[in-house]
Each structure stands twice: as C-alpha cells, then as structure tokens.
Design an enzyme around this catalytic site. Structure first.
Site, PDB file in Angstrom:
ATOM      1  CE  LYS A 103     135.460  66.998 -48.521  1.00  0.00           C
ATOM      2  NZ  LYS A 103     136.724  66.413 -48.020  1.00  0.00           N
ATOM      3  CG  ASP A 222     138.061  65.998 -41.181  1.00  0.00           C
ATOM      4  OD1 ASP A 222     137.681  64.867 -41.520  1.00  0.00           O
ATOM      5  OD2 ASP A 222     138.428  66.867 -42.002  1.00  0.00           O
TER       6      ASP A 222
END
Length: 285
Positions: A103, A222
């Site tokens: 992304k 993350d």
C-alpha cells in the site's frame, strides 16, 4: 512505475535543474509558477517550456492551470532525483526488476557492491490519510505532503534498521535518499508462503528478535506473517516505517498487538498454542 534508468541517464542538465528547482520551491508553493522556475534556474521561458513539457511527458512533473500556470513534482520526478543521487554516490549502479509492492511502497532489485534492494516509499492518497492519523511524525499540512510523508517514512525505516542491525535479524541498511531506502537483498519468501518443518522453533526465534528489538527501544508496530521473510530457515523482520519507541505511552498495547498477530497466525496455521500474556511478559521483561 519507477522511471527507467535509461531515461534518467539521458536527462539533459536543464531537465535535472528543473527537477531540483521544483523540489526546492515546492516547500513554498503548491504549484510553482513558470516565472519562478525561470528565475530559479536562469533559463529562458522557451527553454523552460520545452524542458518541462518533456518532463511532463515522462511522468516526472504535473501541470495545473488554476489559479495560474504552475508545475509540481510528482513521484516520477522524485524517483529520478533519488536514483540520480544514489547513483552519483555509488550506492547503486543498476536497477532491476520489481520484486514487491504494498500500500505504501514498491521494492526493486538493484545492483550496488552486490545484489541489493531499493524500496521506494509511496505514502499518498488514502494511505496518507491513514498514516497521518496513526503516525506522529507525519506532516499535518504543507505544499507537498505526500512527498514529505514518503521521505519521512523512508528516513524512519532507515533509522530503525541502523538501530537494530545486526543484533536483530533485519536487512542490512546500505543507504537512504529522499523517499528511498537501499538495503541488503533477502533471498527468501514471506512467512505466510512457507511450509515450516519446525514451527515452534521458528516462533521462538521470532519472539527472541522482538524481545531484542524491544531491549533496544524499538517496537515494530505492524508485525505480521506478511513482513517476516524466511532466508535459509531463519526469520528476517522487514518493513519498519511504523515503528515506535518503547517510551511511547501506548507501547504495551502496541507490542501486544504485534505478538498477538504472530501467535494467532502460528496457532491457525500450525496449531501452536502460546499464552499471549506469558509471551508479552517474556518480551518486555
């Protein structure tokens, strides 16, 4: 798509000057006026028009006519400036095939002193809005927030790699320029694409690296099966732009989320059952 190396090698010096001027002037302008570009580069109006039209054709610059004729640097131009700088410094000498895309980044093979990868951070559009909400270092505003955010993201990831390597199994940091990070090539698939012979041993090793990173003041923030690579049977933790310091007020919940992500995957895939509370206490103790 990253601009081709051949295109970068054949750029005219005036085209390079215009890209550098746009990068500099976009700190003051959302769209840099034509006359300001002329003044900054010392080029005539006809020369600027000719060169800027070529840069627009190659996807390096964008034009806007409202409320005045102005120009802005886009990722193609930013890629060009970064690659030209890295090449000039000898960090890379050739750009290879694209090997990954997410992304907020795209990753290419490259050649430096040996095989390396170059990661182009791409914080833009929807991902910029998400990043600004979730990351304290992101700019609140500015004339080129996507480019600034991408540069900050790259700088932050590079800082994490420098702080962690070699005590934690992460790629070797080699260089950083603008929104790019050059690092060692990890020759192996993502964890989620592997069939592990000894999942318990590998999980213990991953938790040990999380613990070492924590002892160095760094939390990935993350972590999942998608950003752990397996090279020669060993885990390598990648993708660090979202890391936070252990002094962060939400550090415990963030490290717990990382650990839960990993434990959940191992339980689902291999039926390996670890107590989450015990794992968290082991990491932060």
């Amino acid at each position: 798509m990253v601009v081709s190396p051949e295109r970068i090698r054949t750029l005219h010096k005036y085209e390079k000057a215009l890209l550098a001027a746009l990068e500099r002037l976009m700190k003051r302008y959302e769209w840099v006026p034509l006359e300001t570009l002329q003044q900054s580069t010392g080029l005539s109006e006809s020369e600027v028009n000719y060169r800027i039209s070529r840069l627009m054709e190659w996807g390096m610059v964008r034009f806007n006519a409202v409320p005045y004729d102005g120009y802005a640097l886009v990722f193609g131009g930013y890629d060009t400036l970064a690659l030209a700088s890295l090449t000039r410094k000898g960090t890379i000498s050739a750009l290879g095939a694209k090997i990954g895309e997410g992304k907020e980044s795209v990753v290419y093979e490259a050649l430096g002193l040996g095989p390396v990868v170059i990661k182009f951070h791409r914080v833009g559009g929807r991902s910029f809005s998400s990043a600004r909400l979730n990351r304290e270092y992101m700019p609140e505003s500015g004339n080129c927030p996507w480019l600034i955010a991408s540069r900050l993201s790259a700088e932050r990831e590079y800082a994490a790699l420098v702080a962690l390597h070699p005590k934690v199994s992460v790629p070797l940091p080699i260089g950083q320029n603008r929104h790019t990070v050059v690092m060692s090539l990890i020759d192996g698939p993502n964890l989620n694409r592997c069939r592990l012979e000894e999942p318990v041993s590998l999980l213990d090793e991953i938790l040990a690296h999380i613990r070492t990173a924590y002892s160095l003041g760094v939390i990935h923030a993350d972590l999942s099966e998608y950003n752990i690579l397996i090279e020669d049977g060993k885990p390598v933790l990648i993708d660090w732009p979202q890391w936070v310091e252990t002094s962060h007020p939400n550090a415990e919940s963030i490290i717990t989320r990382d650990i839960v992500n990993i434990l959940t995957w191992f339980k689902r895939k291999y039926n390996v059952k670890y107590d989450c509370g015990d794992a968290v206490r082991c990491v932060i103790s």
